[in-house]
Scaffold this motif. Structure first.
Motif, short mmCIF file in Angstrom:
data_model
loop_
_atom_site.label_atom_id
_atom_site.label_comp_id
_atom_site.label_asym_id
_atom_site.label_seq_id
_atom_site.Cartn_x
_atom_site.Cartn_y
_atom_site.Cartn_z
N ASP A 131 45.80 39.12 39.56
CA ASP A 131 45.33 39.46 38.21
C ASP A 131 44.49 40.74 38.23
O ASP A 131 44.62 41.59 37.34
N LYS A 343 36.25 34.44 25.84
CA LYS A 343 37.10 33.43 25.23
C LYS A 343 36.37 32.11 24.97
O LYS A 343 36.85 31.03 25.32
N GLU A 377 40.90 27.60 32.79
CA GLU A 377 39.90 28.20 31.90
C GLU A 377 38.80 28.90 32.68
O GLU A 377 38.45 30.05 32.39
N SER A 379 38.93 29.86 35.85
CA SER A 379 39.54 30.94 36.63
C SER A 379 39.63 32.21 35.80
O SER A 379 39.37 33.32 36.30
N ASP A 380 40.00 32.06 34.55
CA ASP A 380 40.09 33.21 33.65
C ASP A 380 38.71 33.81 33.42
O ASP A 380 38.54 35.04 33.42
N GLU A 384 37.36 37.65 34.60
CA GLU A 384 36.67 38.60 33.72
C GLU A 384 35.28 38.93 34.26
O GLU A 384 34.82 40.07 34.14
#
Length: 420
Positions: A131, A343, A377, A379-380, A384
């Protein structure tokens, strides 16, 4: 079963505890015996297994992960693994990587993980690197370094009761200085030619124990060098060996953090433009550090409370909360006094003195257990967070120079610990 009832369940439990306590030396010996042997700790001979000049292509590919495997004593299983990792981000591809910008992410895995590419931590770390590679395409050469040690037993019974031996091994690895040496070598290469390059280090569980022990003294040294030199002054920009360190559900006692936390005081203040240096995230749903760790420490002998509880479970250290909210006040910022959001997950600062060492507490709705750090969730959110820390690590106004003791608050005077 009348006999069982007569004897009593309590006595059975006590006997099991005594057996575990008495049997600890056997766990140590067996674990050391099963630990991989070092086949070359001093040098990587030309043509040896893993020699990057013999095995690797001339031009490097962004997003590559290099594994460095360590013994229980902290020796390299194969010194060529270190050489290959360092070569990976010194010989770059033609084209975009010619600018020399690099993002190196080091990960030290925790208990019940190992070096296998099928290991859950390795697979999740690879996704993080993939990513980051896509996010930095045509901008930076991304390299992952996976620091592995014998933290998992193939025997399911030993895997459940090797707490003491794996904590002992983690401490031996940290004491050897090997991980500090890896971080130092990577930092030296990353910062030599381009100050827009970054080094981020992440550790989980006992891996966080190894990582924190490896960087703690450097943090304290950086703080001492950046100190204003007088009461009421403002710290200069703090430049430790890594641009950012992230510890996830760390398995080390709160007393190890005492000296760093002592810097959080009213006598001096930190520059408002100082990026965060350490982010520790612990979940209240982590029973391994919240219950099992204190219990295992208690079995080792009667200890003060601060020696029993883990660093993330000491409310006195908490500086931030990580919670779910649709109305975050931080607006995607990474200001150490405000926090960070992504998020709907909000890392917000509690009341207290602004401090570039974040101690973040969260709950089961975000990290549901000791090893739940790779749920989609979070991990995202972690992706960031790493991206933002790397972006903020080298502000445009970055310049090298010596520390001065009387600077305006808006001036980010730099104190380089690794001048090149």
């Amino acid at each position: 079963m009348p006999g069982f009832r007569r004897f009593g369940r309590t006595k059975i439990v006590l006997l099991l505890l005594v057996a575990l306590y008495v049997g600890r030396p056997a766990y140590y010996s067996l674990s050391v015996w099963l630990s991989p042997e070092s086949i070359g700790d001093r040098a990587c001979p030309p043509g040896a297994k893993g020699d990057p000049d013999a095995d690797a292509p001339r031009h490097r590919i962004s997003g590559t992960i290099k594994t460095i495997q360590l013994t229980d004593a902290g020796a390299y299983v194969n010194r060529c693994q270190l050489t290959a990792a360092l070569v990976e981000f010194t010989r770059l591809r033609r084209g975009v990587d010619d600018v020399g910008k690099k993002l190196v992410v080091i990960y030290v895995h925790g208990w019940r993980n190992d070096e296998r590419t099928t290991d859950g931590d390795y697979v999740s770390f690879k996704k993080l690197i993939d990513d980051l590679t896509r996010a930095n395409e045509h901008r930076k050469h991304v390299v992952g370094i996976y620091v592995s040690w014998k933290a998992r037993s193939d025997n399911p019974v030993l895997g459940l009761v090797n707490f003491w031996s794996r904590m002992f091994a983690a401490d031996r690895i940290a004491q050897s200085g090997t991980v500090a040496s890896i971080i130092g070598a990577a930092s030296n290469i990353v910062r030599t030619n381009n100050h827009d390059s970054e080094l981020i280090a992440i550790g989980h569980s006992f891996g966080a124990r190894i990582l924190f022990s490896s960087v703690q003294q450097n943090f304290l040294y950086a703080l001492a060098r950046a100190h204003p030199g007088y009461r009421g002054g403002t710290y200069a920009k703090i430049e430790p060996i890594a641009d950012g360190v992230i510890l996830l559900n760390p398995a080390f006692e709160a007393s190890m953090y005492t000296r760093l936390d002592a810097q959080r005081r009213l006598q001096e203040k930190f520059n408002p433009h100082q990026p965060p240096l350490l982010v520790v995230i612990s979940s209240k749903a982590d029973l391994a550090t919240r219950a099992a760790f204190p219990f295992g420490r208690w079995l080792a002998g009667w200890l003060p409370w601060n020696e029993l509880v883990t660093v993330g479970n000491n409310p006195e250290y908490w500086t931030h909360d990580l919670r779910r909210s649709e109305q975050c006040q931080t607006k995607e910022r990474l200001d150490f006094w405000a926090g960070f959001s992504h998020k709907g997950l909000c890392m917000t600062h509690r009341v207290g003195v602004p401090f570039p060492f974040h101690m973040v507490t969260t709950d089961a709705s975000i990290i549901n257990g000791h090893s739940d750090i790779w749920n989609p969730e979070f991990s995202d959110f972690l992706f960031e967070l790493v991206k933002k820390m790397s972006e903020r690590a080298r502000p445009p106004a970055y310049t090298q120079g010596s520390m001065t003791v009387d600077q305006p608050e808006a001036d980010m005077t730099t104190v380089p610990l690794n001048p090149h």
